[in-house]
Write a protein that holds these residues in place. Structure first.
Motif, PDB file in Angstrom:
ATOM      1  N   HIS A  50       0.847  -1.197   0.000  1.00 59.37           N
ATOM      2  CA  HIS A  50       0.000   0.000   0.000  1.00 59.37           C
ATOM      3  C   HIS A  50       0.882   1.246   0.000  1.00 59.37           C
ATOM      4  O   HIS A  50       1.876   1.317   0.736  1.00 59.37           O
ATOM      5  CB  HIS A  50      -0.897  -0.024   1.250  1.00 59.37           C
ATOM      6  CG  HIS A  50      -1.922   1.073   1.303  1.00 59.37           C
ATOM      7  ND1 HIS A  50      -2.670   1.316   2.445  1.00 59.37           N
ATOM      8  CD2 HIS A  50      -2.329   1.979   0.389  1.00 59.37           C
ATOM      9  CE1 HIS A  50      -3.494   2.336   2.214  1.00 59.37           C
ATOM     10  NE2 HIS A  50      -3.306   2.754   0.979  1.00 59.37           N
ATOM     11  N   ALA A  65      -1.774  -3.891   3.396  1.00 57.77           N
ATOM     12  CA  ALA A  65      -3.233  -3.807   3.494  1.00 57.77           C
ATOM     13  C   ALA A  65      -3.880  -5.173   3.673  1.00 57.77           C
ATOM     14  O   ALA A  65      -4.778  -5.340   4.497  1.00 57.77           O
ATOM     15  CB  ALA A  65      -3.790  -3.122   2.251  1.00 57.77           C
ATOM     16  N   LEU A  66      -3.462  -6.168   2.886  1.00 59.56           N
ATOM     17  CA  LEU A  66      -4.055  -7.504   2.949  1.00 59.56           C
ATOM     18  C   LEU A  66      -2.979  -8.554   3.142  1.00 59.56           C
ATOM     19  O   LEU A  66      -1.939  -8.512   2.486  1.00 59.56           O
ATOM     20  CB  LEU A  66      -4.829  -7.815   1.665  1.00 59.56           C
ATOM     21  CG  LEU A  66      -6.061  -6.966   1.339  1.00 59.56           C
ATOM     22  CD1 LEU A  66      -6.687  -7.448   0.036  1.00 59.56           C
ATOM     23  CD2 LEU A  66      -7.088  -6.999   2.466  1.00 59.56           C
ATOM     24  N   THR A  82     -10.455  -1.231  -5.699  1.00 56.86           N
ATOM     25  CA  THR A  82     -10.965  -0.538  -4.511  1.00 56.86           C
ATOM     26  C   THR A  82     -12.070   0.409  -4.952  1.00 56.86           C
ATOM     27  O   THR A  82     -11.927   1.123  -5.949  1.00 56.86           O
ATOM     28  CB  THR A  82      -9.850   0.261  -3.823  1.00 56.86           C
ATOM     29  OG1 THR A  82      -8.732  -0.589  -3.591  1.00 56.86           O
ATOM     30  CG2 THR A  82     -10.322   0.829  -2.500  1.00 56.86           C
ATOM     31  N   ALA A 112     -13.151  -7.060   1.325  1.00 53.05           N
ATOM     32  CA  ALA A 112     -12.647  -6.530   2.597  1.00 53.05           C
ATOM     33  C   ALA A 112     -13.077  -5.075   2.712  1.00 53.05           C
ATOM     34  O   ALA A 112     -13.139  -4.351   1.710  1.00 53.05           O
ATOM     35  CB  ALA A 112     -11.122  -6.638   2.664  1.00 53.05           C
ATOM     36  N   GLY A 114     -12.494  -1.263   4.661  1.00 52.69           N
ATOM     37  CA  GLY A 114     -11.390  -0.516   5.236  1.00 52.69           C
ATOM     38  C   GLY A 114     -11.828   0.604   6.152  1.00 52.69           C
ATOM     39  O   GLY A 114     -12.989   1.043   6.140  1.00 52.69           O
ATOM     40  N   LEU A 118      -8.152   4.273   4.998  1.00 48.54           N
ATOM     41  CA  LEU A 118      -7.746   3.170   4.119  1.00 48.54           C
ATOM     42  C   LEU A 118      -6.509   2.422   4.630  1.00 48.54           C
ATOM     43  O   LEU A 118      -5.852   1.718   3.885  1.00 48.54           O
ATOM     44  CB  LEU A 118      -7.494   3.650   2.682  1.00 48.54           C
ATOM     45  CG  LEU A 118      -8.722   3.913   1.796  1.00 48.54           C
ATOM     46  CD1 LEU A 118      -9.436   5.184   2.202  1.00 48.54           C
ATOM     47  CD2 LEU A 118      -8.337   3.993   0.322  1.00 48.54           C
ATOM     48  N   TRP A 121      -7.778  -2.885   7.327  1.00 53.82           N
ATOM     49  CA  TRP A 121      -8.724  -3.622   6.502  1.00 53.82           C
ATOM     50  C   TRP A 121      -9.169  -4.896   7.211  1.00 53.82           C
ATOM     51  O   TRP A 121      -8.364  -5.571   7.876  1.00 53.82           O
ATOM     52  CB  TRP A 121      -8.085  -3.973   5.153  1.00 53.82           C
ATOM     53  CG  TRP A 121      -7.775  -2.739   4.365  1.00 53.82           C
ATOM     54  CD1 TRP A 121      -6.642  -1.983   4.416  1.00 53.82           C
ATOM     55  CD2 TRP A 121      -8.640  -2.090   3.435  1.00 53.82           C
ATOM     56  NE1 TRP A 121      -6.744  -0.910   3.579  1.00 53.82           N
ATOM     57  CE2 TRP A 121      -7.948  -0.952   2.955  1.00 53.82           C
ATOM     58  CE3 TRP A 121      -9.918  -2.370   2.947  1.00 53.82           C
ATOM     59  CZ2 TRP A 121      -8.508  -0.086   2.020  1.00 53.82           C
ATOM     60  CZ3 TRP A 121     -10.460  -1.517   2.000  1.00 53.82           C
ATOM     61  CH2 TRP A 121      -9.767  -0.383   1.555  1.00 53.82           C
ATOM     62  N   GLU A 122     -10.460  -5.199   7.061  1.00 54.87           N
ATOM     63  CA  GLU A 122     -11.020  -6.402   7.659  1.00 54.87           C
ATOM     64  C   GLU A 122     -11.824  -7.163   6.601  1.00 54.87           C
ATOM     65  O   GLU A 122     -12.708  -6.589   5.947  1.00 54.87           O
ATOM     66  CB  GLU A 122     -11.935  -6.036   8.833  1.00 54.87           C
ATOM     67  CG  GLU A 122     -12.497  -7.238   9.572  1.00 54.87           C
ATOM     68  CD  GLU A 122     -13.294  -6.847  10.794  1.00 54.87           C
ATOM     69  OE1 GLU A 122     -14.056  -7.698  11.301  1.00 54.87           O
ATOM     70  OE2 GLU A 122     -13.175  -5.686  11.242  1.00 54.87           O
ATOM     71  N   LYS A 123     -11.503  -8.427   6.434  1.00 56.45           N
ATOM     72  CA  LYS A 123     -12.186  -9.222   5.419  1.00 56.45           C
ATOM     73  C   LYS A 123     -13.609  -9.554   5.864  1.00 56.45           C
ATOM     74  O   LYS A 123     -13.859  -9.805   7.039  1.00 56.45           O
ATOM     75  CB  LYS A 123     -11.391 -10.496   5.127  1.00 56.45           C
ATOM     76  CG  LYS A 123     -10.022 -10.203   4.521  1.00 56.45           C
ATOM     77  CD  LYS A 123      -9.193 -11.451   4.299  1.00 56.45           C
ATOM     78  CE  LYS A 123      -7.796 -11.077   3.810  1.00 56.45           C
ATOM     79  NZ  LYS A 123      -6.924 -12.250   3.607  1.00 56.45           N
TER      80      LYS A 123
END
Length: 464
Positions: A50, A65-66, A82, A112, A114, A118, A121-123
């Motif tokens: 990111h 981020a992921l 995004t 996910a 954010g 940004l 992040w949560e799935k």
């Protein structure tokens, strides 16, 4: 050999990067994510890196981020996009695992959400939001790289893949990003697999871009219309950049808050070949480019972002006149922008430019424009003393470029070369000069007369 690491092109601090992912412009800031292996300089264990920028030139590295959700059988977070959904940022991406979750037949699309900045992040617990079963009896393999946009009160998603050995762009619709309807294959072609498709409007037309995963892997674009049945009808097809995996792949776009369509892409290090001289990092991103529709030709106008001018340093200039022998030996540097205007009405034969040249030309890369064959050639046969890097030519077709004058812009950055001709033709490649003094520029003419209207060159400051 970190002397080859670019200074004004985006790179990760270390490790492997490939596709730019999910570019988005929010609250005056550009966020660009990217495929990233933080543990090494080869492909593997793909996370989302990111970065953000206020000007598309100076980038700030941000936390990852992921991460792959190993506990859910996920081994890689492949490419995606995004969007802002109800004021909340959301990432949609392709989730890959092992065994039945392999990339050929077992890919899934995940979601996910954010934080407002940004950063976090949560799935979604609803993952996977799409599985291959959505296609019914139709078999779509190598299914990946969602690109999502909002239109007519709904969300639309296009993914790449292959069906019956034809690359394809597959379309879906949703009201909430969670439940999706399969709309069918919107476009396909003879290439084996289409990766990273984007589908967006420019003016009155629709533009489809995709990266074909095959031997001829130059990124394509198609201009046409989208029917009420969501079938893309092609009216023109072109090459987005002639570099392919030698310098340009996995292109993606976003529309910024100023209404500009901005193109991001990956400069692979495929050209390193089997060289062991370069380690610790791999991959860069091309300079961002503006895309617009040339209403007269109905082709894409491809232009480096004007913000790059903020990096201009020392300036060299040469006025009009005939090119005789080798000229402009005073220009040198490994991070430069060069702008050349040639009078086509008074010119014939070949215009040449030597880049990354050592004093005795033991190392140099030659850019030649042949006004007779209407061909552009980037000759890398002497680009490096390292015998393990790629040396073959990269070529482009000039036959459709018109105008009394020819505008040539060239950006070089230690191991990168990006060429723009008339803002219609783009060609990118990687080279790996080994000598510290391979930094000289010269121009020349062969097999005819060549009239130069102007030449300007600037040293480019580091953006780090």
């Amino acid at each position: 050999m970190n002397t080859n690491k670019p200074t004004y092109h985006f790179t990760a601090k270390s490790g492997w990067i490939n596709d730019p992912n999910g570019p988005i412009h929010v609250n005056g800031e550009y966020h660009v994510f990217y495929q990233h292996n933080p543990f090494g300089d080869e492909w593997g264990t793909i996370h989302w890196g990111h970065s953000k920028s206020k000007d598309l030139v100076h980038w700030e590295h941000l936390p990852l981020a992921l991460y792959p959700s190993l506990e859910q059988g996920e081994e890689h977070c492949f490419s995606g996009c995004t969007v802002m959904a109800g004021g909340k940022p959301a990432i949609l991406y392709t989730s890959i695992g092992g065994g039945e979750r392999n990339s050929k037949t077992g890919a899934q699309q995940w979601l996910a959400f954010g934080s407002d900045d940004l950063i976090h992040w949560e799935k979604s617990p609803a993952n996977p939001i799409l599985k291959s079963e959505i296609h019914g009896d139709m078999v779509i393999e190598e299914w990946r790289d969602p690109y999502v946009w909002e239109m007519d009160g709904s969300w639309f998603m296009v993914c790449g893949g292959t069906h019956n050995n034809r690359g394809c762009a597959v379309l879906y619709r949703s009201n909430d990003l969670l439940s999706w309807e399969f709309l069918g294959i919107t476009a396909d072609g003879p290439e084996r697999v289409w990766e990273c498709p984007n589908l967006f409007q420019l003016g009155s037309k629709w533009v489809l871009t995709y990266s074909p995963d095959e031997e001829d892997n130059r990124v394509r674009y198609k201009i046409g219309v989208l029917t009420k049945e969501y079938r893309f009808i092609e009216e023109y097809t072109g090459i987005l950049d002639y570099g392919g995996r030698e310098g340009f792949y996995a292109a993606t776009t976003c529309k910024d808050e100023n209404g500009r369509r901005i193109l991001f892409s990956w400069m692979p290090d495929s050209a390193r070949g089997s060289s062991k001289e370069i380690s610790g990092w791999s991959g860069a991103h091309n300079v961002p480019r503006l895309l617009s529709l040339n209403e007269e030709t109905q082709r894409l106008h491809i232009e480096p972002i004007p913000e790059l001018q903020s990096l201009h340093g020392e300036h060299w200039s040469l006025g009009s006149g005939w090119i005789e022998g080798d000229m402009v030996k005073g220009i040198k540097g490994k991070a430069l922008e060069l702008s050349v205007i040639i009078d086509r009405q008074q010119s014939s034969g070949i215009f040449g430019m030597s880049l990354f040249g050592s004093p005795g030309s033991e190392e140099e890369t030659l850019l030649e424009i042949d006004f007779k064959s209407l061909k552009v050639v980037l000759d890398r046969s002497r680009s490096s003393k390292d015998l393990d890097v790629h040396r073959h030519e990269v070529t482009a077709d000039l036959s459709q470029v018109n105008g009394d004058d020819l505008l040539l812009r060239v950006f070089i950055d230690h191991s990168t070369i990006e060429v723009f001709i008339q803002n219609e033709i783009a060609m990118s490649a990687r080279v790996y000069p080994t000598r510290h003094d391979s930094e000289h520029v010269r121009i020349y003419a062969n097999d005819g007369n060549m009239y130069l209207k102007s030449l300007d060159a600037w040293h480019m400051k580091s953006s780090c």
